[in-house]
Design an enzyme around this catalytic site. Structure first.
Site, PDB file in Angstrom:
ATOM      1  N   ARG A  10      10.879  -6.945 -10.539  1.00 45.32           N
ATOM      2  CA  ARG A  10      11.207  -6.006 -11.606  1.00 45.32           C
ATOM      3  C   ARG A  10      11.218  -6.763 -12.925  1.00 45.32           C
ATOM      4  O   ARG A  10      11.556  -7.954 -12.975  1.00 45.32           O
ATOM      5  CB  ARG A  10      12.565  -5.340 -11.379  1.00 45.32           C
ATOM      6  CG  ARG A  10      12.585  -4.298 -10.266  1.00 45.32           C
ATOM      7  CD  ARG A  10      11.802  -3.055 -10.649  1.00 45.32           C
ATOM      8  NE  ARG A  10      11.908  -1.976  -9.681  1.00 45.32           N
ATOM      9  CZ  ARG A  10      11.073  -1.776  -8.675  1.00 45.32           C
ATOM     10  NH1 ARG A  10      10.065  -2.619  -8.491  1.00 45.32           N
ATOM     11  NH2 ARG A  10      11.232  -0.758  -7.852  1.00 45.32           N
ATOM     12  N   GLU A  61       9.496  -1.658 -20.040  1.00 44.46           N
ATOM     13  CA  GLU A  61       8.432  -1.049 -19.244  1.00 44.46           C
ATOM     14  C   GLU A  61       8.491   0.460 -19.399  1.00 44.46           C
ATOM     15  O   GLU A  61       9.565   1.038 -19.208  1.00 44.46           O
ATOM     16  CB  GLU A  61       8.587  -1.438 -17.771  1.00 44.46           C
ATOM     17  CG  GLU A  61       7.437  -1.006 -16.884  1.00 44.46           C
ATOM     18  CD  GLU A  61       7.566  -1.478 -15.444  1.00 44.46           C
ATOM     19  OE1 GLU A  61       7.475  -0.610 -14.550  1.00 44.46           O
ATOM     20  OE2 GLU A  61       7.785  -2.685 -15.214  1.00 44.46           O
ATOM     21  N   HIS A  73       2.474  -2.086 -13.269  1.00 40.38           N
ATOM     22  CA  HIS A  73       3.318  -1.767 -12.119  1.00 40.38           C
ATOM     23  C   HIS A  73       2.501  -1.049 -11.042  1.00 40.38           C
ATOM     24  O   HIS A  73       2.876   0.027 -10.553  1.00 40.38           O
ATOM     25  CB  HIS A  73       4.517  -0.921 -12.545  1.00 40.38           C
ATOM     26  CG  HIS A  73       5.704  -1.090 -11.635  1.00 40.38           C
ATOM     27  ND1 HIS A  73       7.004  -0.969 -12.070  1.00 40.38           N
ATOM     28  CD2 HIS A  73       5.788  -1.373 -10.310  1.00 40.38           C
ATOM     29  CE1 HIS A  73       7.837  -1.162 -11.055  1.00 40.38           C
ATOM     30  NE2 HIS A  73       7.114  -1.416  -9.979  1.00 40.38           N
TER      31      HIS A  73
END
Length: 308
Positions: free
Chosen positions: A224, A252, A271
């Site tokens: 992450r 993000e 991602h």
């Protein structure tokens, strides 16, 4: 028993369901398909943001939240008492491991630089040769869960030397603890991050972590974004001492104009590590099995407890 799933395809991918299951499709929590008060089992959208949790107050009969993602950081600490939270551990092992290997090979063999040279119609042999290689490299995997084990299996044909790190040391399994990182980092050619985002891992990769990496090392983040201190990473990458491959960032999505976009020693994907065509069949096999366990009164798997 009312159940919400986020994909219409899930109806056929779940397999045989127990008698009495009322299946509804809810792709967006802002638009509910029916009265939320009698929902018992909810599968939120894949990679749902914190906004999706705002509907929880209306789900007064909810008993289970089954995620399609391996990470549960958006949901930990936000569910009402008595609601079980289950992640999709195992579903994403192979695709994320593929991404890690692909990104690692690509960066070590200078693929992004060659793509830029191709766009310039530049036969850049002298500029980028010779490249580094994955074969025989020393790889430090930070995160010894199922994805970390899958990464290790996918790396095996490259004859790498793997060192494993988890939150706490497990000597019997040849796993080091996080406290050993300062001694381990200087010896790694590649550092792979596959830890969950928790209060313990947030900012784990800070200036001291990065400074301990050897010159020319590659950082690969498939975990992450907030596991890495973005400002500290920018400093190291701008100096050109290390390189990085990131599937996740903080913030993000990465906004236009952010300095990460312009770094030549950074490979960046949005991602996509787990976003493969086989995702839904694998994910809904897990969901179907969980539904059958729940209807039979059996214990669920992949239960997230105490924030990991």
């Amino acid at each position: 028993m009312k159940v919400w799933i986020p994909h219409e395809e899930g109806r056929t991918l779940l397999g045989d369901l127990p008698f009495g299951v009322e299946l509804e499709v809810c792709p967006d929590p802002r638009s509910l398909p029916s009265d939320p008060a009698d929902l018992r089992f909810w599968v939120p959208p894949f990679l749902a943001t914190a906004r999706a949790t705002e509907v929880l107050a209306k789900l007064t009969g909810l008993e289970v939240v089954q995620l399609l993602s391996a990470g549960a950081d958006t949901w930990v600490g936000r569910l009402p008492a008595g609601v079980q939270l289950c992640d999709a551990r195992g579903v994403h092992d192979a695709p994320v491991a593929e991404w890690v290997v692909g990104a690692t090979v690509g960066m070590l063999r200078q693929f992004p630089a060659f793509v830029r040279a191709q766009a310039r119609e530049d036969w850049a042999y002298d500029e980028y040769m010779p490249t580094a290689e994955l074969t025989g490299a020393r790889v430090l995997i930070v995160g010894a869960g199922s994805i970390g084990r899958a990464v290790e299996r996918h790396l095996a044909p490259f004859e790498v030397t793997v060192t494993r790190v988890a939150r706490t040391a497990r000597p019997d399994d040849d796993v080091h603890g996080v406290a050993d990182l300062p001694e381990l980092l200087p010896h790694a050619d590649v550092v792979v991050l596959v830890v969950p985002l928790t209060e313990q891992t947030r900012g784990l990769v800070d200036a001291r972590f990065l400074a301990a990496m050897r010159d020319g090392a590659l950082l690969v983040n498939a975990a992450r974004g907030p596991v890495v201190d973005t400002a500290a990473l920018l400093t190291e990458l701008a100096e050109g001492r290390i390189s990085a491959a990131l599937d996740v960032t903080d913030p993000e999505p990465l906004p236009a104009g952010h300095p990460l976009w312009q770094l030549p020693n950074l490979f960046l994907t949005p991602h996509t590590g787990g976003s493969v065509r086989g995702l839904l069949p694998r994910a809904y096999r897990l969901v179907g099995a969980q539904l059958r366990r729940f209807a039979a009164g059996e214990p669920l798997v992949n239960v997230v407890e105490n924030g990991y």
